[in-house]
Design a protein around this motif. Structure first.
Motif, PDB file in Angstrom:
ATOM      1  N   LEU A  33      25.073  43.945  41.646  1.00 17.02           N
ATOM      2  CA  LEU A  33      25.247  45.146  41.021  1.00 17.02           C
ATOM      3  C   LEU A  33      26.827  45.480  40.794  1.00 17.02           C
ATOM      4  N   HIS A  34      27.348  45.559  39.221  1.00 22.60           N
ATOM      5  CA  HIS A  34      28.693  45.972  39.085  1.00 22.60           C
ATOM      6  C   HIS A  34      28.326  47.582  38.956  1.00 22.60           C
ATOM      7  N   LEU A  35      29.090  48.361  39.861  1.00 20.12           N
ATOM      8  CA  LEU A  35      29.158  49.775  39.788  1.00 20.12           C
ATOM      9  C   LEU A  35      30.375  50.412  39.245  1.00 20.12           C
ATOM     10  N   ASP A  36      30.376  51.043  38.165  1.00 17.34           N
ATOM     11  CA  ASP A  36      31.707  51.321  37.711  1.00 17.34           C
ATOM     12  C   ASP A  36      32.063  52.659  38.019  1.00 17.34           C
ATOM     13  N   VAL A  37      32.918  52.565  38.779  1.00 13.58           N
ATOM     14  CA  VAL A  37      33.476  54.234  39.480  1.00 13.58           C
ATOM     15  C   VAL A  37      34.693  54.565  38.476  1.00 13.58           C
ATOM     16  N   THR A  67      31.787  47.594  43.720  1.00 10.41           N
ATOM     17  CA  THR A  67      32.418  48.875  43.056  1.00 10.41           C
ATOM     18  C   THR A  67      33.580  48.302  42.157  1.00 10.41           C
ATOM     19  N   HIS A  68      33.556  48.621  41.056  1.00 15.34           N
ATOM     20  CA  HIS A  68      34.738  48.304  39.955  1.00 15.34           C
ATOM     21  C   HIS A  68      35.821  49.841  40.176  1.00 15.34           C
ATOM     22  N   MET A  69      36.592  49.797  40.921  1.00 12.15           N
ATOM     23  CA  MET A  69      37.504  51.301  41.028  1.00 12.15           C
ATOM     24  C   MET A  69      38.225  51.337  39.736  1.00 12.15           C
ATOM     25  N   MET A  70      37.951  52.242  38.883  1.00  9.18           N
ATOM     26  CA  MET A  70      38.664  52.548  37.801  1.00  9.18           C
ATOM     27  C   MET A  70      39.553  53.823  38.217  1.00  9.18           C
ATOM     28  N   VAL A  71      40.263  53.876  39.296  1.00 11.22           N
ATOM     29  CA  VAL A  71      40.901  55.216  39.787  1.00 11.22           C
ATOM     30  C   VAL A  71      42.305  54.967  40.049  1.00 11.22           C
ATOM     31  N   VAL A 172      34.735  38.406  34.619  1.00 14.66           N
ATOM     32  CA  VAL A 172      35.018  39.017  33.312  1.00 14.66           C
ATOM     33  C   VAL A 172      34.167  40.043  33.407  1.00 14.66           C
ATOM     34  N   ASP A 173      34.795  41.273  32.683  1.00 15.56           N
ATOM     35  CA  ASP A 173      34.110  42.254  32.303  1.00 15.56           C
ATOM     36  C   ASP A 173      34.463  42.911  30.990  1.00 15.56           C
ATOM     37  N   GLY A 174      33.665  43.356  30.103  1.00 16.19           N
ATOM     38  CA  GLY A 174      33.681  44.236  28.971  1.00 16.19           C
ATOM     39  C   GLY A 174      33.439  43.198  27.815  1.00 16.19           C
TER      40      GLY A 174
END
Ligand code: DX5
Ligand code: ZN
Length: 217
Positions: A33-37, A67-71, A172-174
């Motif tokens: 699971l890819h969890l977008d934070v 967790t994909h940390m976009m922070v 890759v993501d998006g």
């Protein structure tokens, strides 16, 4: 050796049903699971953080959580995410002063290290730290929202990494879906995030299998 891995992003799922939506994806063949934070600062959107991830983990014991940390301060949430039993902490290098130090902290906390770069960040910036990473994430949209158009011009970054690092996990993501997966496979990506391409599909299982087959050499 390199394995193809399919990681659905649940960002555009019905988040009021996070547990059942996630379980359905896993039952239909998701490898992780890819969890977008998102923190509303590094990217212009908000999602969820470690309290939600921890609740999800209490319901789903076995699956691999990334967790994909976009922070803006990825160093701030390492212990909380480790406590939520996250398996891989993938963070953007752009806002980080000392990437190597954050890599070490993530590893000390018992998680795998993923390094992510936005479309405008050159691949050279992440190559400096590859020895410290389990995976590199090449964004194929500007992070912040699901359902955007795939940026094919990111593929040279993937190809360069693959040529130089035959055993590196490259994600890759998006905008990755059935119509764009062949580009990703050809360039050498092996960890495939797909959000709306899977969530909106009538037959999630068939789509995930096709995505995986496209990447499997
Ligand atoms: C974008 C997120 C992605 C996104 C993927 O900021 O990091 O994970 O949810 O969704 P799609 O596949 O719809 O672009
Ligand atoms: Zn993501």
């Amino acid at each position: 050796s390199l394995r193809a891995q399919i990681g659905p992003s649940i960002l555009n799922a019905d988040l009021s049903q996070l547990h059942s939506e996630s379980q359905k994806l896993l039952d239909n063949g998701a490898d992780y699971l890819h969890l977008d934070v998102m923190d509303g600062h590094f990217v212009p959107n908000l999602t969820f953080g470690h309290p939600v991830v921890k609740c999800l983990r209490s319901k789903i014991k076995e699956a691999f959580f990334e967790t994909h940390m976009m922070v803006s301060k990825p160093e701030q949430w390492i212990n909380e995410m480790a406590d939520a039993q996250v398996d891989q902490y993938t963070f953007h290098i752009e806002p980080v002063e000392d990437v190597a130090a954050v890599c070490r902290k993530v590893r000390e906390a018992g998680m795998k290290v993923g390094l992510a770069i936005k479309p405008k960040t050159p691949v050279e910036a992440v190559e400096l730290f590859i020895e410290m990473a389990d995976l590199v994430l090449i964004m194929t949209v500007e992070p912040g929202f699901g359902g955007q158009k795939f940026m094919e011009d990111m593929m040279p970054k993937v190809k360069r990494l693959r040529d130089n690092h035959p055993l590196l996990n490259i994600e890759v993501d998006g905008g990755v879906a059935l119509n764009t997966i062949d580009c990703c496979a050809k360039a050498g990506a092996n960890w495939i995030v797909s959000g709306t391409g899977i969530i909106k599909a009538q037959d999630q299982q068939a789509v995930m299998k096709q995505l995986k087959d496209s990447v499997t050499q």
